[in-house]
Write an enzyme that holds these catalytic residues in place. Structure first.
Site, PDB file in Angstrom:
ATOM      1  N   ASP A  86      33.803  47.153  48.638  1.00  9.16           N
ATOM      2  CA  ASP A  86      32.771  48.130  48.294  1.00  9.16           C
ATOM      3  C   ASP A  86      31.436  47.717  48.905  1.00  9.16           C
ATOM      4  O   ASP A  86      30.723  48.534  49.501  1.00  9.16           O
ATOM      5  CB  ASP A  86      32.663  48.225  46.770  1.00  9.16           C
ATOM      6  CG  ASP A  86      31.536  49.126  46.312  1.00  9.16           C
ATOM      7  OD1 ASP A  86      31.740  50.346  46.280  1.00  9.16           O
ATOM      8  OD2 ASP A  86      30.450  48.604  45.976  1.00  9.16           O
ATOM      9  N   GLU A 115      39.275  50.176  49.724  1.00  7.79           N
ATOM     10  CA  GLU A 115      38.174  49.210  49.651  1.00  7.79           C
ATOM     11  C   GLU A 115      38.713  47.781  49.617  1.00  7.79           C
ATOM     12  O   GLU A 115      38.140  46.877  50.240  1.00  7.79           O
ATOM     13  CB  GLU A 115      37.318  49.484  48.418  1.00  7.79           C
ATOM     14  CG  GLU A 115      36.448  50.721  48.573  1.00  7.79           C
ATOM     15  CD  GLU A 115      35.486  50.899  47.419  1.00  7.79           C
ATOM     16  OE1 GLU A 115      34.327  51.288  47.677  1.00  7.79           O
ATOM     17  OE2 GLU A 115      35.887  50.670  46.255  1.00  7.79           O
ATOM     18  N   GLU A 164      38.584  44.667  46.072  1.00  7.60           N
ATOM     19  CA  GLU A 164      37.975  45.994  46.015  1.00  7.60           C
ATOM     20  C   GLU A 164      36.463  45.868  45.841  1.00  7.60           C
ATOM     21  O   GLU A 164      35.685  46.583  46.484  1.00  7.60           O
ATOM     22  CB  GLU A 164      38.578  46.787  44.862  1.00  7.60           C
ATOM     23  CG  GLU A 164      38.004  48.185  44.705  1.00  7.60           C
ATOM     24  CD  GLU A 164      38.588  48.926  43.509  1.00  7.60           C
ATOM     25  OE1 GLU A 164      37.997  49.938  43.099  1.00  7.60           O
ATOM     26  OE2 GLU A 164      39.625  48.482  42.981  1.00  7.60           O
TER      27      GLU A 164
END
Length: 256
Positions: A60, A132, A56
């Site tokens: 991002d 993400e 994640e």
């Protein structure tokens, strides 16, 4: 610099993963990365498999870069401030949760028993994080170009919207309410005062069976927009980012 190449790991075939790859338009060389992207940290507390938080984090960063590049190509005349606001309107938990819902990620998530019982498969924060993580997994598996293609597939239409960063609050709230509660928000006119040339309308809004705000305006539509704005702000405070002064200005990094 030599790009890191994943070592494929054998994963038990799962029809849901195959369907997800088909929806993505991307087939993983290392299916274990896909499994990890779909594994919430709550699952890891009970199982031995890795969870998706690091993916994640990576996703991002990849998303920020890909969206920034896409915006600069589409709007070369825009200032840094304008581009930042436009990016914030695209890269936030609300939008990412919606993208995850389009992919039906919720049904493929691996959750702990507690999250399962508390409706984790529809929680916007979990869905946004999974999206993400999925992007991070694609980057690790196939490199930046593969991840960039995925971003453009799901965000190009949004970037080209002329109203980007200025979407109306009612439309955004309608989408969120349908996604979370499978029902539209309710608007109720609670008062109307003032002379005809200077009316004041007050509208109360209900989302998911709860009153989330009241809005005032010189027309019914304005009061409904203000009420929707308040409801989005309340949802943001409850863990679902919404929009306040504008979608682009209110949805910031800390809420992702």
């Amino acid at each position: 610099m030599t790009r890191w190449v994943p070592t494929p790991t054998r994963v038990k075939p799962d029809p849901r993963l195959s369907l997800l790859e088909k929806a993505l338009g991307y087939a993983f060389s290392d299916a274990a990365l896909l499994v990890r992207a779909l594994t919430h940290v709550s699952y890891n507390r009970e199982k031995s498999a890795g969870h998706n938080e690091v993916l994640e984090f990576l996703g991002d960063a990849v998303l920020d870069l890909a969206i920034s590049d896409l915006l600069m190509r589409c709007y070369p005349e825009k200032s840094e401030g304008d581009l930042s606001r436009m990016r914030a309107a695209l890269v936030n938990s609300t939008v990412l949760a919606e993208k995850a819902a389009i992919l039906n990620l919720g049904s493929s998530l691996r959750l702990g028993k507690g999250e399962e019982r508390s409706g984790g498969r529809t929680k916007p924060s979990i869905l946004a994080g999974a999206f993400e993580a999925l992007l991070g997994a694609v980057y690790r598996d196939g490199g930046y170009v593969a991840a960039q293609r995925l971003v453009e597939k799901y965000f190009a239409a949004d970037v080209k919207e002329k109203s980007l960063g200025q979407q109306d609050y009612k439309t955004r709230l309608q989408e969120i309410s349908q996604m979370l509660f499978h029902a539209p928000p309710g608007y109720r006119l609670t008062s109307e005062s003032g002379p005809d040339h200077d009316k004041c309308f007050v509208t109360e809004i209900t989302v998911g069976g709860k009153v989330l705000g009241k809005g005032e305006g010189r027309t019914k539509k304005q009061s409904e927009q203000e009420a929707a704005k308040q409801a989005l702000a309340e949802l943001q405070r409850a863990g679902l980012p919404g929009s306040q002064s504008s979608l682009g200005e209110s949805m910031t990094k800390p809420n992702r």
